[in-house]
Design a protein around this motif. Structure first.
Motif, short mmCIF file in Angstrom:
data_model
loop_
_atom_site.label_atom_id
_atom_site.label_comp_id
_atom_site.label_asym_id
_atom_site.label_seq_id
_atom_site.Cartn_x
_atom_site.Cartn_y
_atom_site.Cartn_z
N ALA A 32 0.84 -1.20 0.00
CA ALA A 32 0.00 0.00 0.00
C ALA A 32 0.88 1.25 0.00
CB ALA A 32 -0.92 -0.01 1.21
N ASP A 33 1.98 1.18 0.73
CA ASP A 33 2.95 2.29 0.78
C ASP A 33 3.51 2.57 -0.62
OD1 ASP A 33 4.70 4.22 1.64
OD2 ASP A 33 5.63 2.98 3.18
N GLU A 34 3.75 1.49 -1.37
CA GLU A 34 4.29 1.64 -2.72
C GLU A 34 3.22 2.12 -3.71
OE1 GLU A 34 6.02 -2.02 -4.02
OE2 GLU A 34 7.42 -2.16 -2.32
N TYR A 35 1.99 1.63 -3.51
CA TYR A 35 0.95 1.87 -4.52
C TYR A 35 0.26 3.21 -4.37
CZ TYR A 35 -3.21 1.11 -7.36
OH TYR A 35 -4.21 1.24 -8.29
N TYR A 36 -0.11 3.57 -3.13
CA TYR A 36 -0.88 4.79 -2.93
C TYR A 36 0.04 6.01 -2.81
CZ TYR A 36 -4.86 1.71 -2.05
OH TYR A 36 -5.83 0.76 -2.18
N LYS A 37 -0.45 7.13 -3.33
CA LYS A 37 0.31 8.37 -3.26
C LYS A 37 -0.06 9.18 -2.02
CE LYS A 37 0.95 8.78 -8.28
NZ LYS A 37 0.71 9.59 -9.49
N ASP A 38 -1.28 9.01 -1.55
CA ASP A 38 -1.76 9.79 -0.41
C ASP A 38 -1.10 9.31 0.88
OD1 ASP A 38 -3.63 11.66 0.93
OD2 ASP A 38 -4.41 9.79 1.78
N TYR A 95 -2.76 2.37 7.03
CA TYR A 95 -2.42 0.95 6.97
C TYR A 95 -1.46 0.57 8.11
CZ TYR A 95 -4.61 -0.20 2.49
OH TYR A 95 -5.53 -0.47 1.50
N TYR A 96 -0.40 1.34 8.26
CA TYR A 96 0.61 1.02 9.29
C TYR A 96 0.02 1.12 10.71
CZ TYR A 96 4.39 0.99 5.85
OH TYR A 96 5.23 0.68 4.80
N GLU A 97 -0.79 2.14 10.94
CA GLU A 97 -1.37 2.31 12.27
C GLU A 97 -2.34 1.18 12.60
OE1 GLU A 97 -1.10 7.13 13.08
OE2 GLU A 97 -2.89 6.32 12.08
N GLU A 123 6.43 13.68 6.69
CA GLU A 123 6.05 14.09 5.33
C GLU A 123 4.75 14.89 5.36
OE1 GLU A 123 5.76 10.65 2.83
OE2 GLU A 123 7.77 9.93 3.36
N ILE A 124 3.79 14.40 6.13
CA ILE A 124 2.48 15.08 6.22
C ILE A 124 2.67 16.47 6.83
CG2 ILE A 124 0.22 15.04 7.37
CD1 ILE A 124 0.35 11.94 7.16
N HIS A 125 3.50 16.54 7.87
CA HIS A 125 3.73 17.83 8.54
C HIS A 125 4.31 18.87 7.58
CE1 HIS A 125 4.92 20.71 11.60
NE2 HIS A 125 6.16 20.70 11.11
N TYR A 126 5.34 18.47 6.84
CA TYR A 126 6.00 19.42 5.95
C TYR A 126 5.13 19.74 4.75
CZ TYR A 126 10.30 19.30 8.62
OH TYR A 126 11.23 19.44 9.62
#
Length: 382
Positions: free
Chosen positions: A334-340, A347-349, A376-379
């Protein structure tokens, strides 16, 4: 005077006749028993009023399968002669057979308490303790049997089997090797030796023992299955392939054979063949397919089909949610496939939420990746 003598003489003749009749009746009863005519033997023995005939009646009831009457008769026999150890021993074994474990324990304990040098008493004591789910006491009894007789194969086997279940390889080998020194072709011992290495991940060491089982005629599916897997793990792929084909002779093991062949071809990077056999395995199975879906997911990932791999690993996880590793693979894909980033984070949580006891090395990687995504989200928000 002559009348008294005549009466005495008549009584003597009658007594002699009765004694002769009784002594001649016993061989008849024994003959009926030996021929398996147990009902007639019981009737014949019943005419005798002694301990020996009472014991034979108990044995006849036991042979017929009327265990309740046999138990009662053994108890009556012991009432006639409490020191008749053979009756007590046979009673103890029958009580074990009929799952009257507490009575069996009390009965065999009497024999053991006499401190006789008989390993059989300790072996059956161990069997009773096993039935009472006290493996520690059972192992102690089996060890006592081996101390009495170092060649007592059933006790050696019982000890080795106990340590196989605990995956204590060295203890397994100790008792197995004692048994094999006495009888080198004992298939039960050889199987335990193979399992000791197999369960310890020493597949190369397990192979010759599984092969020996086949040489001795033990052509049974679980031997082929474990031998094939051992070949595979020892990278003897051609032998693994041949052995999995032999496993296909057993219809109930077709799914395992197909799955194993799929792993072999996957290892050889023959992806089409691997995919073919894994899909056949799925069709054969009627319970869960988590392993097969995970293998198909690996193939799809190697082929660069990330979304297909993600879907297959998700199916693997849905088939068996007790295996967190498959959901970890879902997270990575999912990390590889999704951009969001938020989708990836979710998924990880969820992985940590569902599996709080995750293996430490996986948990550390997940925590690290969560920190990176949050950064990444923060920046991105700034």
């Amino acid at each position: 005077m002559m009348g008294i003598k005549s009466i005495w003489y008549s009584c003597l003749i009658l007594f002699s006749f009765q004694a002769g009749a009784q002594s001649s009746a016993l061989p008849v009863a024994d003959s009926l028993y030996a021929l398996g005519n147990y009902a007639a033997a019981i009737n014949a023995y019943a005419k005798q009023n002694n301990t020996a005939s009472s014991l034979q009646i108990a044995r006849a009831y036991n042979a017929i399968g009327n265990y309740d009457k046999a138990i009662v008769q053994y108890q009556e026999t012991l009432g006639m002669d409490p020191n008749l150890d053979i009756a007590r021993f046979e009673l103890g074994k029958l009580l074990l057979k009929t799952k009257k474990y507490d009575l069996a324990l009390a009965t065999i304990d009497v024999l053991v308490s006499k401190e006789q040098e008989n390993p059989e008493y300790y072996y059956y004591l161990g069997r009773v303790w096993e039935s009472l789910n006290n493996q520690k006491r059972a192992d102690e009894a089996f060890r006592n049997a081996v101390q009495k007789d170092s060649t007592h194969l059933r006790s050696l086997y019982s000890l080795a089997r106990s340590f196989v279940s605990k995956k204590e390889k060295d203890s397994v080998l100790k008792y197995v090797d004692m048994g094999l020194r006495f009888y080198e072709d004992d298939v039960s011992m050889i199987n335990l030796k193979a399992l000791a290495f197999f369960n310890n991940g020493q597949f190369g060491m397990a192979i010759p023992h599984f092969e020996r089982l086949l040489e001795l005629g033990e052509e049974v599916p679980f031997v082929y299955n474990r031998l094939a897997h051992s070949y595979f793990r020892d990278l003897e792929l051609e032998k693994a392939q041949k052995t999995y084909h032999q496993l296909m002779k057993f219809p109930e093991y077709l799914a395992d054979a197909y799955s194993g062949l799929g792993e072999v071809f996957l290892k050889e990077q023959q992806l089409d063949s691997a995919q073919y056999y894994i899909q056949k395995s799925i069709k054969e199975r009627t319970v869960t397919f988590d392993k097969e879906y995970a293998d198909l997911g690996r193939i799809a990932r190697i082929q660069g089909k990330t979304k297909t791999a993600l879907d297959l690993y998700t199916k693997a996880w849905e088939e068996n949610k007790d295996n967190p590793y498959n959901y970890y693979q879902v997270c990575i894909l999912a990390d590889e496939y999704y951009k969001d980033a938020n989708t990836k984070l979710g998924y990880y949580e969820r992985l940590l939420e569902m599996y709080p006891d995750l293996a430490p090395f996986i948990a550390e990687r997940v925590q690290k990746r969560i920190s990176e995504i949050k950064e990444e989200i923060h920046y991105a928000g700034n």
